[in-house]
Design a protein around this motif. Structure first.
Motif, PDB file in Angstrom:
ATOM      1  N   LEU A 197      86.780  75.705 100.602  1.00 10.88           N
ATOM      2  CA  LEU A 197      85.888  74.593 100.927  1.00 10.88           C
ATOM      3  C   LEU A 197      86.652  73.285 101.064  1.00 10.88           C
ATOM      4  CD1 LEU A 197      82.932  75.560  98.567  1.00 10.88           C
ATOM      5  CD2 LEU A 197      83.133  75.959 101.030  1.00 10.88           C
ATOM      6  N   SER A 198      87.690  73.109 100.275  1.00  4.70           N
ATOM      7  CA  SER A 198      88.516  71.904 100.397  1.00  4.70           C
ATOM      8  C   SER A 198      89.247  71.859 101.732  1.00  4.70           C
ATOM      9  CB  SER A 198      89.531  71.831  99.247  1.00  4.70           C
ATOM     10  OG  SER A 198      88.865  71.662  98.001  1.00  4.70           O
ATOM     11  N   ARG A 199      89.617  73.037 102.231  1.00  5.90           N
ATOM     12  CA  ARG A 199      90.253  73.078 103.549  1.00  5.90           C
ATOM     13  C   ARG A 199      89.240  72.821 104.660  1.00  5.90           C
ATOM     14  NH1 ARG A 199      92.836  77.446 100.984  1.00  5.90           N
ATOM     15  NH2 ARG A 199      91.440  78.951 101.997  1.00  5.90           N
ATOM     16  N   LEU A 200      88.017  73.274 104.468  1.00  3.75           N
ATOM     17  CA  LEU A 200      86.991  73.121 105.491  1.00  3.75           C
ATOM     18  C   LEU A 200      86.448  71.696 105.578  1.00  3.75           C
ATOM     19  CD1 LEU A 200      84.755  76.318 105.127  1.00  3.75           C
ATOM     20  CD2 LEU A 200      86.224  75.703 107.056  1.00  3.75           C
ATOM     21  N   VAL A 201      86.443  70.966 104.465  1.00  7.12           N
ATOM     22  CA  VAL A 201      85.741  69.686 104.444  1.00  7.12           C
ATOM     23  C   VAL A 201      86.339  68.687 105.431  1.00  7.12           C
ATOM     24  CG1 VAL A 201      87.059  68.616 102.552  1.00  7.12           C
ATOM     25  CG2 VAL A 201      84.659  67.979 102.920  1.00  7.12           C
ATOM     26  N   GLY A 202      87.661  68.726 105.631  1.00  6.27           N
ATOM     27  CA  GLY A 202      88.271  67.827 106.606  1.00  6.27           C
ATOM     28  C   GLY A 202      87.752  68.080 108.007  1.00  6.27           C
ATOM     29  N   LEU A 203      87.635  69.363 108.374  1.00  7.19           N
ATOM     30  CA  LEU A 203      87.091  69.734 109.681  1.00  7.19           C
ATOM     31  C   LEU A 203      85.634  69.307 109.796  1.00  7.19           C
ATOM     32  CD1 LEU A 203      87.502  71.244 112.371  1.00  7.19           C
ATOM     33  CD2 LEU A 203      86.818  73.342 111.181  1.00  7.19           C
ATOM     34  N   VAL A 204      84.885  69.489 108.711  1.00  4.63           N
ATOM     35  CA  VAL A 204      83.474  69.094 108.709  1.00  4.63           C
ATOM     36  C   VAL A 204      83.328  67.603 108.971  1.00  4.63           C
ATOM     37  CG1 VAL A 204      81.422  68.825 107.260  1.00  4.63           C
ATOM     38  CG2 VAL A 204      82.701  70.970 107.225  1.00  4.63           C
ATOM     39  N   LEU A 205      84.094  66.800 108.240  1.00  7.90           N
ATOM     40  CA  LEU A 205      83.979  65.357 108.376  1.00  7.90           C
ATOM     41  C   LEU A 205      84.430  64.878 109.754  1.00  7.90           C
ATOM     42  CD1 LEU A 205      85.192  64.272 104.823  1.00  7.90           C
ATOM     43  CD2 LEU A 205      82.854  64.325 105.696  1.00  7.90           C
ATOM     44  N   ARG A 206      85.489  65.485 110.276  1.00  7.67           N
ATOM     45  CA  ARG A 206      85.959  65.090 111.602  1.00  7.67           C
ATOM     46  C   ARG A 206      84.913  65.396 112.660  1.00  7.67           C
ATOM     47  NH1 ARG A 206      91.442  67.672 113.585  1.00  7.67           N
ATOM     48  NH2 ARG A 206      92.066  66.868 111.554  1.00  7.67           N
ATOM     49  N   SER A 207      84.182  66.494 112.471  1.00  5.56           N
ATOM     50  CA  SER A 207      83.161  66.879 113.454  1.00  5.56           C
ATOM     51  C   SER A 207      81.993  65.896 113.474  1.00  5.56           C
ATOM     52  CB  SER A 207      82.648  68.288 113.160  1.00  5.56           C
ATOM     53  OG  SER A 207      81.808  68.300 111.999  1.00  5.56           O
ATOM     54  N   GLN A 208      81.868  65.081 112.439  1.00  2.00           N
ATOM     55  CA  GLN A 208      80.772  64.116 112.356  1.00  2.00           C
ATOM     56  C   GLN A 208      81.104  62.782 113.011  1.00  2.00           C
ATOM     57  OE1 GLN A 208      77.639  64.988 110.969  1.00  2.00           O
ATOM     58  NE2 GLN A 208      78.693  66.947 111.202  1.00  2.00           N
ATOM     59  N   LEU A 209      82.320  62.628 113.467  1.00  2.00           N
ATOM     60  CA  LEU A 209      82.678  61.418 114.197  1.00  2.00           C
ATOM     61  C   LEU A 209      81.902  61.351 115.506  1.00  2.00           C
ATOM     62  CD1 LEU A 209      86.556  61.548 113.710  1.00  2.00           C
ATOM     63  CD2 LEU A 209      85.070  59.698 112.893  1.00  2.00           C
ATOM     64  N   PRO A 210      81.668  60.153 116.048  1.00  2.46           N
ATOM     65  CA  PRO A 210      81.037  60.076 117.368  1.00  2.46           C
ATOM     66  C   PRO A 210      81.806  60.939 118.374  1.00  2.46           C
ATOM     67  CG  PRO A 210      81.217  57.891 116.388  1.00  2.46           C
ATOM     68  CD  PRO A 210      81.987  58.828 115.491  1.00  2.46           C
ATOM     69  N   ALA A 211      81.098  61.567 119.271  1.00  2.84           N
ATOM     70  CA  ALA A 211      81.735  62.497 120.206  1.00  2.84           C
ATOM     71  C   ALA A 211      82.885  61.857 120.964  1.00  2.84           C
ATOM     72  CB  ALA A 211      80.682  63.033 121.183  1.00  2.84           C
ATOM     73  N   TRP A 212      82.711  60.595 121.355  1.00  2.00           N
ATOM     74  CA  TRP A 212      83.742  59.932 122.137  1.00  2.00           C
ATOM     75  C   TRP A 212      84.986  59.618 121.308  1.00  2.00           C
ATOM     76  CZ3 TRP A 212      85.221  55.077 120.492  1.00  2.00           C
ATOM     77  CH2 TRP A 212      84.326  54.396 119.648  1.00  2.00           C
ATOM     78  N   PHE A 213      84.860  59.669 119.957  1.00  5.72           N
ATOM     79  CA  PHE A 213      85.996  59.329 119.101  1.00  5.72           C
ATOM     80  C   PHE A 213      86.693  60.555 118.530  1.00  5.72           C
ATOM     81  CE2 PHE A 213      88.207  57.585 115.405  1.00  5.72           C
ATOM     82  CZ  PHE A 213      88.762  56.435 115.954  1.00  5.72           C
ATOM     83  N   GLN A 214      86.094  61.723 118.672  1.00 10.48           N
ATOM     84  CA  GLN A 214      86.681  62.918 118.065  1.00 10.48           C
ATOM     85  C   GLN A 214      88.065  63.225 118.624  1.00 10.48           C
ATOM     86  OE1 GLN A 214      84.102  66.335 117.842  1.00 10.48           O
ATOM     87  NE2 GLN A 214      82.373  65.138 117.086  1.00 10.48           N
ATOM     88  N   GLN A 215      88.284  62.930 119.895  1.00 13.19           N
ATOM     89  CA  GLN A 215      89.595  63.174 120.487  1.00 13.19           C
ATOM     90  C   GLN A 215      90.653  62.296 119.823  1.00 13.19           C
ATOM     91  OE1 GLN A 215      89.900  62.508 124.721  1.00 13.19           O
ATOM     92  NE2 GLN A 215      91.967  63.336 124.831  1.00 13.19           N
ATOM     93  N   VAL A 216      90.260  61.085 119.445  1.00 14.23           N
ATOM     94  CA  VAL A 216      91.201  60.183 118.783  1.00 14.23           C
ATOM     95  C   VAL A 216      91.621  60.732 117.429  1.00 14.23           C
ATOM     96  CG1 VAL A 216      91.544  57.841 117.897  1.00 14.23           C
ATOM     97  CG2 VAL A 216      90.204  58.207 119.966  1.00 14.23           C
ATOM     98  N   ALA A 217      90.659  61.266 116.679  1.00 16.56           N
ATOM     99  CA  ALA A 217      90.982  61.853 115.384  1.00 16.56           C
ATOM    100  C   ALA A 217      91.936  63.029 115.546  1.00 16.56           C
ATOM    101  CB  ALA A 217      89.693  62.308 114.685  1.00 16.56           C
ATOM    102  N   GLU A 218      91.769  63.786 116.617  1.00 22.78           N
ATOM    103  CA  GLU A 218      92.679  64.897 116.888  1.00 22.78           C
ATOM    104  C   GLU A 218      94.073  64.380 117.228  1.00 22.78           C
ATOM    105  OE1 GLU A 218      90.903  67.222 119.934  1.00 22.78           O
ATOM    106  OE2 GLU A 218      89.142  67.749 118.727  1.00 22.78           O
ATOM    107  N   LEU A 219      94.147  63.285 117.987  1.00 25.67           N
ATOM    108  CA  LEU A 219      95.442  62.678 118.308  1.00 25.67           C
ATOM    109  C   LEU A 219      96.131  62.204 117.034  1.00 25.67           C
ATOM    110  CD1 LEU A 219      94.508  60.564 121.467  1.00 25.67           C
ATOM    111  CD2 LEU A 219      95.733  62.741 121.406  1.00 25.67           C
ATOM    112  N   GLU A 220      95.368  61.574 116.145  1.00 22.48           N
ATOM    113  CA  GLU A 220      95.926  61.104 114.877  1.00 22.48           C
ATOM    114  C   GLU A 220      96.467  62.271 114.059  1.00 22.48           C
ATOM    115  OE1 GLU A 220      93.101  57.134 114.123  1.00 22.48           O
ATOM    116  OE2 GLU A 220      92.618  59.042 113.155  1.00 22.48           O
ATOM    117  N   ALA A 221      95.736  63.381 114.080  1.00 22.72           N
ATOM    118  CA  ALA A 221      96.129  64.534 113.271  1.00 22.72           C
ATOM    119  C   ALA A 221      97.382  65.205 113.812  1.00 22.72           C
ATOM    120  CB  ALA A 221      94.976  65.535 113.208  1.00 22.72           C
ATOM    121  N   ARG A 222      97.625  65.132 115.136  1.00 23.11           N
ATOM    122  CA  ARG A 222      98.774  65.808 115.742  1.00 23.11           C
ATOM    123  C   ARG A 222      99.999  64.921 115.906  1.00 23.11           C
ATOM    124  NH1 ARG A 222      98.945  67.215 120.499  1.00 23.11           N
ATOM    125  NH2 ARG A 222      97.183  66.138 121.445  1.00 23.11           N
TER     126      ARG A 222
END
Length: 282
Positions: A74-99
């Motif tokens: 669940l601790s591994r999943l929670v980051g994915l859960v929270l990122r999925s709650q970002l506005p749709a237009w901003f989710q790509q930015v969070a992915e860029l930050e992560a990579r």
């Protein structure tokens, strides 16, 4: 209980989290109330998380993993859960930050989200919309998890001096935010420079932007408007913004002098003495 029965784990990361939480709880032979007592939360909250009506937190996930023996699932999943709650237009930015292996950001009027405290983030996000503020704040702060990785990115942040004076959430919030910036003073992976008023005309007058660099992919420049983001890998744009960033860093104060200015503003503008003076006048 009908909602729980029809929960589709493939619908979203939040649904998948709720499905797995329920599955492991039931395998342990615990009711929602009994499990809530174990992890020090209400059974009602457990039910809301299991039915994807409430966002889980890091603390909840850690306690649930320990109580259910899930091996950190669940601790591994929670980051994915929270990122999925970002506005749709901003989710790509969070992915860029992560990579990204390196992030360069220039901010004209506020502290970047990756460096914000909880109180500062709440003030920014709640300026016009206070709905679901707890959840939205948690989602923003979750982006900072990238610094907990085994190989976190290097962050270079040039912040306009104006951001130190733009009072978000009141003096106490600003003092905490500036203190947070000073916490990174000895961290070689998080580097903060202040662009002083004395710099005058500078290479960032067109506005804030981020530059993401990757191990093997092309660099990406990201700018933002109202409710929309503009990432681009156009070589000419990247080259221009990279040059502009070099000039911004050259015009900004050194890391040491930037910390000195942040400390000065924190004490002179948001310090205890200022609060006392304000109270005595009132």
């Amino acid at each position: 209980m009908t909602n729980i029965s029809v929960l589709d784990p493939s619908a979203s990361p939040l649904d998948y989290y709720g499905f797995e939480l329920r599955r492991h709880r039931e395998a342990a032979g615990l009711t929602q109330k009994e499990f809530g007592d174990v992890v020090n939360y209400t059974g009602s909250l457990v039910g809301q998380i299991e039915t994807a009506r409430k966002l889980p937190t890091d603390v909840f996930s850690e306690r649930a993993d320990a109580a259910l023996g899930t091996g950190g699932l669940l601790s591994r999943l929670v980051g994915l859960v929270l990122r999925s709650q970002l506005p749709a237009w901003f989710q790509q930015v969070a992915e860029l930050e992560a990579r990204a292996i390196e992030i360069c950001t220039f901010q004209t009027h506020m502290v970047h989200g990756l460096l914000q405290t909880e109180a500062y983030a709440r003030a920014v996000l709640g300026a016009l919309d206070s709905s679901r503020l707890d959840d939205r704040t948690a989602v923003r702060l979750a982006r900072q998890r990238i610094f907990d990785k085994a190989e976190p990115p290097v962050l270079w942040a040039v912040i306009s001096e104006a951001a130190l004076y733009q009072e978000m959430g009141g003096p106490e919030t600003m003092r905490g935010q500036l203190a947070r910036l000073l916490d990174f003073e000895d961290n070689p992976r998080i580097n903060i420079q202040v662009l002083p008023y004395s710099a005058g005309a500078h290479a960032g007058l067109t506005g804030s932007y981020n530059l993401y660099r990757f191990a093997s992919d092309p660099d990406i420049v990201y700018t933002e408007g109202y409710g929309v983001g503009h990432p681009t890998a156009n070589p000419d744009t990247v080259k221009d913004c990279s040059l502009r960033y070099d000039h911004l860093q050259a015009a900004a104060l050194s890391l040491k002098d930037s910390a000195g200015l942040i400390r000065h503003v924190m004490e002179e503008r948001y310090g205890d003495q200022r609060d006392s003076d304000r109270d005595s006048v009132a």
